[in-house]
Design a protein around this motif. Structure first.
Motif, PDB file in Angstrom:
ATOM      1  N   LEU A   1       5.898  -5.821   7.195  1.00  0.00           N
ATOM      2  CA  LEU A   1       6.744  -6.887   7.733  1.00  0.00           C
ATOM      3  C   LEU A   1       7.095  -7.957   6.694  1.00  0.00           C
ATOM      4  O   LEU A   1       8.215  -8.480   6.700  1.00  0.00           O
ATOM      5  CB  LEU A   1       6.053  -7.545   8.929  1.00  0.00           C
ATOM      6  N   PHE A   2       6.146  -8.283   5.814  1.00  0.00           N
ATOM      7  CA  PHE A   2       6.337  -9.478   4.987  1.00  0.00           C
ATOM      8  C   PHE A   2       6.197  -9.249   3.490  1.00  0.00           C
ATOM      9  O   PHE A   2       6.092 -10.203   2.732  1.00  0.00           O
ATOM     10  CB  PHE A   2       5.351 -10.561   5.434  1.00  0.00           C
ATOM     11  N   GLU A   3       6.208  -7.981   3.069  1.00  0.00           N
ATOM     12  CA  GLU A   3       6.177  -7.717   1.636  1.00  0.00           C
ATOM     13  C   GLU A   3       7.483  -8.177   1.000  1.00  0.00           C
ATOM     14  O   GLU A   3       8.556  -8.022   1.569  1.00  0.00           O
ATOM     15  CB  GLU A   3       5.972  -6.218   1.375  1.00  0.00           C
ATOM     16  N   THR A   4       7.395  -8.753  -0.158  1.00  0.00           N
ATOM     17  CA  THR A   4       8.473  -9.349  -0.958  1.00  0.00           C
ATOM     18  C   THR A   4       8.875 -10.729  -0.437  1.00  0.00           C
ATOM     19  O   THR A   4       9.127 -11.635  -1.223  1.00  0.00           O
ATOM     20  CB  THR A   4       9.730  -8.451  -1.059  1.00  0.00           C
ATOM     21  N   GLU A   5       8.941 -10.912   0.898  1.00  0.00           N
ATOM     22  CA  GLU A   5       9.319 -12.218   1.441  1.00  0.00           C
ATOM     23  C   GLU A   5       8.192 -13.232   1.260  1.00  0.00           C
ATOM     24  O   GLU A   5       8.409 -14.365   0.834  1.00  0.00           O
ATOM     25  CB  GLU A   5       9.666 -12.085   2.922  1.00  0.00           C
ATOM     26  N   TYR A   6       6.960 -12.833   1.580  1.00  0.00           N
ATOM     27  CA  TYR A   6       5.795 -13.706   1.429  1.00  0.00           C
ATOM     28  C   TYR A   6       4.733 -13.106   0.496  1.00  0.00           C
ATOM     29  O   TYR A   6       4.010 -13.843  -0.163  1.00  0.00           O
ATOM     30  CB  TYR A   6       5.150 -13.986   2.793  1.00  0.00           C
ATOM     31  N   ILE A   7       4.640 -11.784   0.482  1.00  0.00           N
ATOM     32  CA  ILE A   7       3.647 -11.110  -0.358  1.00  0.00           C
ATOM     33  C   ILE A   7       4.347 -10.539  -1.582  1.00  0.00           C
ATOM     34  O   ILE A   7       5.213  -9.672  -1.444  1.00  0.00           O
ATOM     35  CB  ILE A   7       2.946  -9.971   0.413  1.00  0.00           C
ATOM     36  N   PRO A   8       4.012 -10.996  -2.782  1.00  0.00           N
ATOM     37  CA  PRO A   8       4.658 -10.452  -3.985  1.00  0.00           C
ATOM     38  C   PRO A   8       4.406  -8.957  -4.117  1.00  0.00           C
ATOM     39  O   PRO A   8       3.324  -8.465  -3.794  1.00  0.00           O
ATOM     40  CB  PRO A   8       3.974 -11.224  -5.128  1.00  0.00           C
ATOM     41  N   LYS A   9       5.411  -8.257  -4.582  1.00  0.00           N
ATOM     42  CA  LYS A   9       5.290  -6.817  -4.797  1.00  0.00           C
ATOM     43  C   LYS A   9       5.188  -6.550  -6.284  1.00  0.00           C
ATOM     44  O   LYS A   9       6.099  -6.906  -7.049  1.00  0.00           O
ATOM     45  CB  LYS A   9       6.480  -6.076  -4.190  1.00  0.00           C
ATOM     46  N   ALA A  10       4.074  -5.954  -6.687  1.00  0.00           N
ATOM     47  CA  ALA A  10       3.855  -5.703  -8.112  1.00  0.00           C
ATOM     48  C   ALA A  10       4.911  -4.748  -8.661  1.00  0.00           C
ATOM     49  O   ALA A  10       5.264  -3.747  -8.021  1.00  0.00           O
ATOM     50  CB  ALA A  10       2.464  -5.127  -8.325  1.00  0.00           C
ATOM     51  N   TYR A  11       5.419  -5.066  -9.847  1.00  0.00           N
ATOM     52  CA  TYR A  11       6.447  -4.222 -10.460  1.00  0.00           C
ATOM     53  C   TYR A  11       5.871  -2.860 -10.829  1.00  0.00           C
ATOM     54  O   TYR A  11       6.486  -1.829 -10.609  1.00  0.00           O
ATOM     55  CB  TYR A  11       7.016  -4.906 -11.706  1.00  0.00           C
ATOM     56  N   ARG A  12       4.639  -2.873 -11.394  1.00  0.00           N
ATOM     57  CA  ARG A  12       4.020  -1.620 -11.803  1.00  0.00           C
ATOM     58  C   ARG A  12       2.504  -1.781 -11.844  1.00  0.00           C
ATOM     59  O   ARG A  12       2.004  -2.806 -12.291  1.00  0.00           O
ATOM     60  CB  ARG A  12       4.524  -1.200 -13.186  1.00  0.00           C
ATOM     61  N   LEU A  13       1.801  -0.780 -11.341  1.00  0.00           N
ATOM     62  CA  LEU A  13       0.342  -0.778 -11.381  1.00  0.00           C
ATOM     63  C   LEU A  13      -0.120   0.422 -12.192  1.00  0.00           C
ATOM     64  O   LEU A  13       0.383   1.533 -12.027  1.00  0.00           O
ATOM     65  CB  LEU A  13      -0.251  -0.697  -9.968  1.00  0.00           C
ATOM     66  N   LYS A  14      -1.097   0.195 -13.086  1.00  0.00           N
ATOM     67  CA  LYS A  14      -1.597   1.267 -13.946  1.00  0.00           C
ATOM     68  C   LYS A  14      -3.114   1.339 -13.863  1.00  0.00           C
ATOM     69  O   LYS A  14      -3.779   0.347 -13.570  1.00  0.00           O
ATOM     70  CB  LYS A  14      -1.176   1.016 -15.398  1.00  0.00           C
ATOM     71  N   GLY A  15      -3.652   2.527 -14.155  1.00  0.00           N
ATOM     72  CA  GLY A  15      -5.095   2.698 -14.251  1.00  0.00           C
ATOM     73  C   GLY A  15      -5.805   2.460 -12.936  1.00  0.00           C
ATOM     74  O   GLY A  15      -5.333   2.830 -11.858  1.00  0.00           O
ATOM     75  N   ILE A  16      -6.945   1.780 -13.023  1.00  0.00           N
ATOM     76  CA  ILE A  16      -7.786   1.564 -11.844  1.00  0.00           C
ATOM     77  C   ILE A  16      -7.094   0.682 -10.805  1.00  0.00           C
ATOM     78  O   ILE A  16      -7.316   0.820  -9.607  1.00  0.00           O
ATOM     79  CB  ILE A  16      -9.140   0.948 -12.258  1.00  0.00           C
ATOM     80  N   ASN A  17      -6.210  -0.220 -11.243  1.00  0.00           N
ATOM     81  CA  ASN A  17      -5.516  -1.109 -10.302  1.00  0.00           C
ATOM     82  C   ASN A  17      -4.562  -0.351  -9.382  1.00  0.00           C
ATOM     83  O   ASN A  17      -4.236  -0.825  -8.301  1.00  0.00           O
ATOM     84  CB  ASN A  17      -4.740  -2.185 -11.065  1.00  0.00           C
ATOM     85  N   ALA A  18      -4.115   0.833  -9.823  1.00  0.00           N
ATOM     86  CA  ALA A  18      -3.188   1.618  -9.005  1.00  0.00           C
ATOM     87  C   ALA A  18      -3.891   2.221  -7.791  1.00  0.00           C
ATOM     88  O   ALA A  18      -3.251   2.548  -6.792  1.00  0.00           O
ATOM     89  CB  ALA A  18      -2.553   2.717  -9.846  1.00  0.00           C
ATOM     90  N   GLN A  19      -5.217   2.376  -7.845  1.00  0.00           N
ATOM     91  CA  GLN A  19      -5.975   2.975  -6.757  1.00  0.00           C
ATOM     92  C   GLN A  19      -6.881   1.988  -6.033  1.00  0.00           C
ATOM     93  O   GLN A  19      -7.506   2.332  -5.040  1.00  0.00           O
ATOM     94  CB  GLN A  19      -6.837   4.129  -7.312  1.00  0.00           C
ATOM     95  N   LYS A  20      -6.959   0.775  -6.510  1.00  0.00           N
ATOM     96  CA  LYS A  20      -7.883  -0.220  -5.959  1.00  0.00           C
ATOM     97  C   LYS A  20      -7.240  -0.997  -4.815  1.00  0.00           C
ATOM     98  O   LYS A  20      -6.164  -1.571  -4.985  1.00  0.00           O
ATOM     99  CB  LYS A  20      -8.306  -1.184  -7.064  1.00  0.00           C
ATOM    100  N   PRO A  21      -7.868  -1.050  -3.641  1.00  0.00           N
ATOM    101  CA  PRO A  21      -7.327  -1.854  -2.534  1.00  0.00           C
ATOM    102  C   PRO A  21      -7.300  -3.335  -2.911  1.00  0.00           C
ATOM    103  O   PRO A  21      -8.242  -3.845  -3.524  1.00  0.00           O
ATOM    104  CB  PRO A  21      -8.308  -1.594  -1.388  1.00  0.00           C
ATOM    105  N   THR A  22      -6.236  -4.016  -2.534  1.00  0.00           N
ATOM    106  CA  THR A  22      -6.093  -5.434  -2.902  1.00  0.00           C
ATOM    107  C   THR A  22      -5.877  -6.328  -1.695  1.00  0.00           C
ATOM    108  O   THR A  22      -5.368  -7.434  -1.826  1.00  0.00           O
ATOM    109  CB  THR A  22      -4.907  -5.605  -3.873  1.00  0.00           C
ATOM    110  N   TYR A  23      -6.265  -5.878  -0.511  1.00  0.00           N
ATOM    111  CA  TYR A  23      -5.974  -6.607   0.721  1.00  0.00           C
ATOM    112  C   TYR A  23      -6.431  -8.062   0.654  1.00  0.00           C
ATOM    113  O   TYR A  23      -5.670  -8.974   0.992  1.00  0.00           O
ATOM    114  CB  TYR A  23      -6.645  -5.927   1.910  1.00  0.00           C
ATOM    115  N   LEU A  24      -7.668  -8.296   0.232  1.00  0.00           N
ATOM    116  CA  LEU A  24      -8.231  -9.649   0.207  1.00  0.00           C
ATOM    117  C   LEU A  24      -8.658 -10.056  -1.198  1.00  0.00           C
ATOM    118  O   LEU A  24      -9.487 -10.951  -1.351  1.00  0.00           O
ATOM    119  CB  LEU A  24      -9.433  -9.738   1.165  1.00  0.00           C
ATOM    120  N   ASP A  25      -8.086  -9.409  -2.199  1.00  0.00           N
ATOM    121  CA  ASP A  25      -8.461  -9.661  -3.591  1.00  0.00           C
ATOM    122  C   ASP A  25      -7.527 -10.711  -4.190  1.00  0.00           C
ATOM    123  O   ASP A  25      -6.385 -10.423  -4.536  1.00  0.00           O
ATOM    124  CB  ASP A  25      -8.391  -8.364  -4.394  1.00  0.00           C
TER     125      ASP A  25
END
Length: 256
Positions: A55-79
């Motif tokens: 519902l709110f990605e890009t409008e309120y939640i920034p969308k990462a341009y690119r994720l690499k390595g461990i960050n591509a598989q790591k959940p970021t819900y509350l990080d």
């Protein structure tokens, strides 16, 4: 998710706006709630964290341009150390509840699995182990079917624009959203029962979860038919919802 992050809690007495949303699936929705052999099953409930991003990605939640390595598989819900997280909605004063199924059905689709060493049935197509004239490596996805309908609620401290269409699930399925503002909202205190599903990690410390049915699904199990005590809203249709919910309420440090 075991770390504590600082966020801002909206006082429950502050005037809030509550929207009721009807969700209609225009594509099959799939996410692997349970994996049983070759069957990948989708839970009938829709998780509020997935809905929040949709519902709110890009409008309120920034969308990462690119994720690499461990960050591509790591959940970021509350990080809070990651750019894309739900804590942005806490700051904006927005919260999305899980979605309750109203009308739902399933469709089971068969797909071919990749030939990889770690897969349980790694027999080569046409090889000695293949006894039939079709691939042995396959799976079945039990998906929520087109036409299924859901109800959810969005609480906000100010008027917000809710998109009419969103994309949801692993196949980025198209979902129609029809939102209406609830005018007659009453706040009460005490014990109550809610038929609407809740995310226990988002309940404030002022709410006590007494009895519930557990809905096992990733990334966090939900609860249904819950009995609670604390501050709650009573809607015109007698639905009760807890007051003061926000993302990661039980895992974050509250700042005044």
């Amino acid at each position: 998710m075991g770390n504590a992050y600082t966020t801002f809690l909206i006082p429950h007495h502050q005037l809030m706006i509550l929207y009721q949303c009807k969700l209609t699936l225009h594509d099959n929705v799939f996410f692997a709630t349970r994996e049983m052999g070759i069957l990948y099953e989708t839970e009938k409930y829709l998780h509020n964290w997935a809905l929040s991003f949709a519902l709110f990605e890009t409008e309120y939640i920034p969308k990462a341009y690119r994720l690499k390595g461990i960050n591509a598989q790591k959940p970021t819900y509350l990080d809070a150390t990651q750019e894309q997280n739900l804590l942005h909605l806490n700051k904006a004063g927005i919260y999305v509840f899980p979605a309750l199924p109203l009308i739902w059905s399933y469709q089971v689709n068969t797909f071919k699995a990749a030939q990889v060493a770690y897969y349980g049935k790694s027999v080569q197509f046409g090889g000695d182990g293949a006894k039939r004239n079709y691939p042995i490596n396959y799976g079945r996805a039990k998906e929520l079917a087109v036409g299924s309908q859901y109800k959810t609620y969005i609480v906000s401290r100010k008027s917000i624009k809710i998109p009419r269409w969103i994309r949801l699930g692993k196949w980025a399925a198209k979902v129609r959203v029809e939102a209406t503002e609830i005018a007659d909202l009453k706040e009460r205190t005490g014990q109550y029962i809610t038929k609407h599903p809740l995310n226990p990690l988002d309940l404030p410390t002022s709410s006590r979860l007494l009895l519930y049915n557990r809905i096992v699904m990733p990334p966090v199990s939900l609860v249904s038919q819950a009995q609670l005590s604390g501050n709650y809203w009573q809607l015109p249709d007698k639905t009760c919802l807890p007051v003061g919910v926000f993302y990661g309420a039980s895992t974050v440090v509250i700042a005044s």
